[in-house]
Motif scaffolding. Structure first.
Motif, PDB file in Angstrom:
ATOM      1  N   PRO A  78       1.187  -0.572  -0.286  1.00  0.00           N
ATOM      2  CA  PRO A  78      -0.219   0.589   0.044  1.00  0.00           C
ATOM      3  C   PRO A  78       1.412   1.262   0.359  1.00  0.00           C
ATOM      4  N   GLU A  79       2.335   1.227   0.323  1.00  0.00           N
ATOM      5  CA  GLU A  79       2.733   2.460   0.824  1.00  0.00           C
ATOM      6  C   GLU A  79       3.931   2.070  -0.900  1.00  0.00           C
ATOM      7  N   PRO A  80       4.491   3.883  -1.506  1.00  0.00           N
ATOM      8  CA  PRO A  80       5.720   3.787  -1.400  1.00  0.00           C
ATOM      9  C   PRO A  80       6.622   2.669  -0.841  1.00  0.00           C
ATOM     10  N   VAL A  81       7.879   2.681  -1.910  1.00  0.00           N
ATOM     11  CA  VAL A  81       8.997   1.660  -1.539  1.00  0.00           C
ATOM     12  C   VAL A  81       9.693   2.578  -1.668  1.00  0.00           C
ATOM     13  N   GLU A  82      10.958   2.510  -0.750  1.00  0.00           N
ATOM     14  CA  GLU A  82      12.751   3.318  -0.893  1.00  0.00           C
ATOM     15  C   GLU A  82      13.524   2.539  -1.832  1.00  0.00           C
ATOM     16  N   MET A  83      13.976   2.615  -2.513  1.00  0.00           N
ATOM     17  CA  MET A  83      15.218   1.633  -3.081  1.00  0.00           C
ATOM     18  C   MET A  83      16.705   2.528  -3.459  1.00  0.00           C
ATOM     19  N   HIS A  84      17.087   2.178  -2.869  1.00  0.00           N
ATOM     20  CA  HIS A  84      19.104   2.256  -3.209  1.00  0.00           C
ATOM     21  C   HIS A  84      20.185   1.504  -3.981  1.00  0.00           C
ATOM     22  N   LEU A  85      20.420   1.386  -4.392  1.00  0.00           N
ATOM     23  CA  LEU A  85      20.932   0.109  -6.303  1.00  0.00           C
ATOM     24  C   LEU A  85      21.994   1.296  -5.820  1.00  0.00           C
ATOM     25  N   ARG A  86      22.996  -0.016  -5.768  1.00  0.00           N
ATOM     26  CA  ARG A  86      24.579   0.197  -6.192  1.00  0.00           C
ATOM     27  C   ARG A  86      24.620  -0.344  -7.159  1.00  0.00           C
ATOM     28  N   ILE A  87      24.992   0.069  -9.145  1.00  0.00           N
ATOM     29  CA  ILE A  87      25.103  -0.198 -10.229  1.00  0.00           C
ATOM     30  C   ILE A  87      26.048   0.495 -10.891  1.00  0.00           C
ATOM     31  N   THR A  88      26.082  -1.253 -11.495  1.00  0.00           N
ATOM     32  CA  THR A  88      27.474  -1.093 -13.336  1.00  0.00           C
ATOM     33  C   THR A  88      26.875  -1.412 -13.952  1.00  0.00           C
ATOM     34  N   GLU A  89      26.967  -0.578 -15.551  1.00  0.00           N
ATOM     35  CA  GLU A  89      26.011  -1.090 -16.474  1.00  0.00           C
ATOM     36  C   GLU A  89      27.426  -0.786 -17.004  1.00  0.00           C
ATOM     37  N   LEU A  90      27.629  -2.465 -17.749  1.00  0.00           N
ATOM     38  CA  LEU A  90      28.557  -2.523 -19.465  1.00  0.00           C
ATOM     39  C   LEU A  90      27.246  -2.267 -20.379  1.00  0.00           C
ATOM     40  N   PHE A  91      27.690  -1.810 -22.023  1.00  0.00           N
ATOM     41  CA  PHE A  91      27.242  -2.005 -22.631  1.00  0.00           C
ATOM     42  C   PHE A  91      27.928  -1.788 -23.924  1.00  0.00           C
TER      43      PHE A  91
END
Length: 134
Positions: free
Chosen positions: A99-112
């Motif tokens: 029912p309530e918004p969820v906070e997310m904090h992620l460490r990201i690495t993306e390769l293209f």
């Protein structure tokens, strides 16, 4: 500005769509040729271009309209047909069944990798941001 720098704005838009339950923009930039891999925030690993694209589409279904996200790019670069960015992703999302918004904090690495003249996501590593020493 490099073409990869311009592409990163498209990547930001795809992230925004994703946290609102729309995987289409990310699907367009997902690799279509192997190798491709994904290390999801919940752990484990996924491999294979088609499989990873399907995981992205399936996982987007848990998000509902009303989410927002911000990519905090710490550094990025491109050389020839390879590029990357690394940093943090901060989001407040609405999830099915919550029912309530969820906070997310992620460490990201993306390769293209450049495929058919465009940048394609060949690897995403996302894990929860934890405080140092926690």
């Amino acid at each position: 500005m490099s073409d990869f720098d311009a592409f990163l704005e498209i990547r930001r838009q795809a992230a925004e769509a994703y946290v609102n339950g729309h995987a289409g923009p990310l699907g367009v930039m997902a690799a279509t040729a192997c190798p491709a891999s994904f290390f999801p925030p919940r752990g484990g690993h996924e491999e294979g271009a088609e499989w990873v694209a399907n995981i992205y589409a399936r996982d987007a279904e848990v998000f509902c309209e009303g989410g927002e996200t911000r990519l905090e790019i710490l550094h990025s670069d491109s050389v020839g047909d390879l590029a990357y960015w690394t940093g943090l992703q901060h989001a407040k999302v609405r999830m099915a069944g919550k029912p309530e918004p969820v906070e997310m904090h992620l460490r990201i690495t993306e390769l293209f990798r450049r495929e058919d003249g465009g940048w394609k996501l060949v690897h995403r590593h996302a894990d929860p941001l934890a405080e140092a020493g926690a």
